[in-house]
Design a protein around this motif. Structure first.
Motif, PDB file in Angstrom:
ATOM      1  N   CYS A  85       0.848  -1.195   0.000  1.00 38.14           N
ATOM      2  CA  CYS A  85       0.000   0.000   0.000  1.00 38.14           C
ATOM      3  C   CYS A  85       0.881   1.241   0.000  1.00 38.14           C
ATOM      4  O   CYS A  85       1.753   1.383   0.865  1.00 38.14           O
ATOM      5  N   GLY A  87      -0.520   4.367  -0.081  1.00 39.50           N
ATOM      6  CA  GLY A  87      -1.357   5.500   0.319  1.00 39.50           C
ATOM      7  C   GLY A  87      -0.616   6.379   1.328  1.00 39.50           C
ATOM      8  O   GLY A  87       0.442   5.998   1.842  1.00 39.50           O
ATOM      9  N   THR A  88      -1.194   7.532   1.620  1.00 38.77           N
ATOM     10  CA  THR A  88      -0.496   8.523   2.454  1.00 38.77           C
ATOM     11  C   THR A  88      -0.066   7.955   3.815  1.00 38.77           C
ATOM     12  O   THR A  88       1.092   8.095   4.210  1.00 38.77           O
ATOM     13  N   ALA A  89      -1.004   7.326   4.525  1.00 34.88           N
ATOM     14  CA  ALA A  89      -0.676   6.821   5.862  1.00 34.88           C
ATOM     15  C   ALA A  89       0.454   5.795   5.796  1.00 34.88           C
ATOM     16  O   ALA A  89       1.385   5.814   6.608  1.00 34.88           O
ATOM     17  N   CYS A  90       0.393   4.912   4.815  1.00 28.89           N
ATOM     18  CA  CYS A  90       1.428   3.881   4.683  1.00 28.89           C
ATOM     19  C   CYS A  90       2.737   4.501   4.203  1.00 28.89           C
ATOM     20  O   CYS A  90       3.818   4.106   4.647  1.00 28.89           O
ATOM     21  N   GLY A 125      -3.203   2.124  -3.996  1.00 27.59           N
ATOM     22  CA  GLY A 125      -3.360   3.453  -3.391  1.00 27.59           C
ATOM     23  C   GLY A 125      -3.680   3.426  -1.906  1.00 27.59           C
ATOM     24  O   GLY A 125      -3.048   4.087  -1.107  1.00 27.59           O
ATOM     25  N   CYS A 126      -4.658   2.664  -1.510  1.00 31.89           N
ATOM     26  CA  CYS A 126      -5.039   2.539  -0.089  1.00 31.89           C
ATOM     27  C   CYS A 126      -5.945   1.318   0.009  1.00 31.89           C
ATOM     28  O   CYS A 126      -6.849   1.152  -0.796  1.00 31.89           O
ATOM     29  N   VAL A 127      -5.684   0.472   1.000  1.00 35.33           N
ATOM     30  CA  VAL A 127      -6.539  -0.707   1.149  1.00 35.33           C
ATOM     31  C   VAL A 127      -7.599  -0.509   2.231  1.00 35.33           C
ATOM     32  O   VAL A 127      -8.352  -1.426   2.534  1.00 35.33           O
ATOM     33  N   GLY A 128      -7.631   0.677   2.812  1.00 34.93           N
ATOM     34  CA  GLY A 128      -8.726   1.009   3.723  1.00 34.93           C
ATOM     35  C   GLY A 128      -8.510   0.658   5.168  1.00 34.93           C
ATOM     36  O   GLY A 128      -9.465   0.640   5.938  1.00 34.93           O
ATOM     37  N   CYS A 129      -7.289   0.351   5.556  1.00 32.62           N
ATOM     38  CA  CYS A 129      -7.042   0.125   6.989  1.00 32.62           C
ATOM     39  C   CYS A 129      -5.790   0.894   7.385  1.00 32.62           C
ATOM     40  O   CYS A 129      -4.807   0.320   7.847  1.00 32.62           O
ATOM     41  N   CYS A 130      -5.893   2.198   7.196  1.00 32.46           N
ATOM     42  CA  CYS A 130      -4.758   3.107   7.401  1.00 32.46           C
ATOM     43  C   CYS A 130      -4.217   3.055   8.827  1.00 32.46           C
ATOM     44  O   CYS A 130      -3.037   3.317   9.045  1.00 32.46           O
ATOM     45  N   VAL A 135       0.829  -1.216   5.474  1.00 33.12           N
ATOM     46  CA  VAL A 135       0.002  -2.378   5.162  1.00 33.12           C
ATOM     47  C   VAL A 135       0.411  -2.976   3.815  1.00 33.12           C
ATOM     48  O   VAL A 135       0.722  -2.253   2.871  1.00 33.12           O
TER      49      VAL A 135
HETATM   50  S1  FES Z   1      -2.900   4.337   3.232  1.00 30.68           S
HETATM   51 FE1  FES Z   1      -2.361   2.265   3.432  1.00 30.68          FE
HETATM   52  S2  FES Z   1      -4.201   1.395   4.162  1.00 30.68           S
HETATM   53 FE2  FES Z   1      -4.733   3.446   3.812  1.00 30.68          FE
END
Ligand code: FES
Length: 162
Positions: A85, A87-90, A125-130, A135
């Protein structure tokens, strides 16, 4: 199930009345593509040619439909698929480094498959468990809070699967 065995009207009942025959054919095509991919793990060109003849749909149209959906693949995929992942958080919690670890360990780049077909490496992009960042998914199983130890366990699991 073979495509000729599918009765769209039976499957969707009265909803089928509002669908044009073109829409029904498109539904059949997508279902057929899913079945081919399920069997081969990707869409081999030979199978698409056979499908084209069978459905009497131009090959170009089949490719046009298949390329529209991200779920279809045109090159063989590995026995395992690891998806990092990004995404921003990851990203903030080290996803870039994790991706590099996979690249270094398996000597492949993003979107590539190892020569022994043990692994395909992808990003999402994001798997929804930021909250569990960083992740990854391994064969669609979500692995959160990936530490060095978890990474090594995943590597072992992938290597032992062959
Ligand atoms: S950014 Fe990785 S799960 Fe949302």
């Amino acid at each position: 199930m073979k495509i000729e065995q599918i009765n769209v009207d039976e499957k969707i009942g009265h909803v089928g009345e509002v669908l044009s025959s073109e829409q029904k054919a498109k539904g059949l095509l997508i279902h057929a593509l899913q079945q081919i991919q399920k069997h081969h793990n990707y869409l081999p060109e030979e199978e698409l040619k056979k499908l084209s003849k069978k459905l009497n749909v131009p090959l170009s149209e089949i490719y046009s439909t298949a390329t529209f959906y991200k779920q279809f693949y045109f090159t063989p995929r590995g026995k395992n698929v690891a998806c990092v992942c990004m995404g921003t958080a990851c990203h903030v919690r080290g996803a870039g480094e994790l991706l590099n670890q996979f690249k270094d360990e398996f000597k492949i780049g993003e979107g590539e498959t190892t020569e022994d077909m043990s692994l395909t490496l992808e990003t999402v992009g994001c798997v929804g468990c930021c909250g569990l960042a960083p992740v990854i998914t391994v064969n669609e199983e979500v692995v959160g809070e990936v530490t060095e130890e978890k990474f090594e366990d995943i590597v072992k699991e992938i290597r032992s699967s062959m």
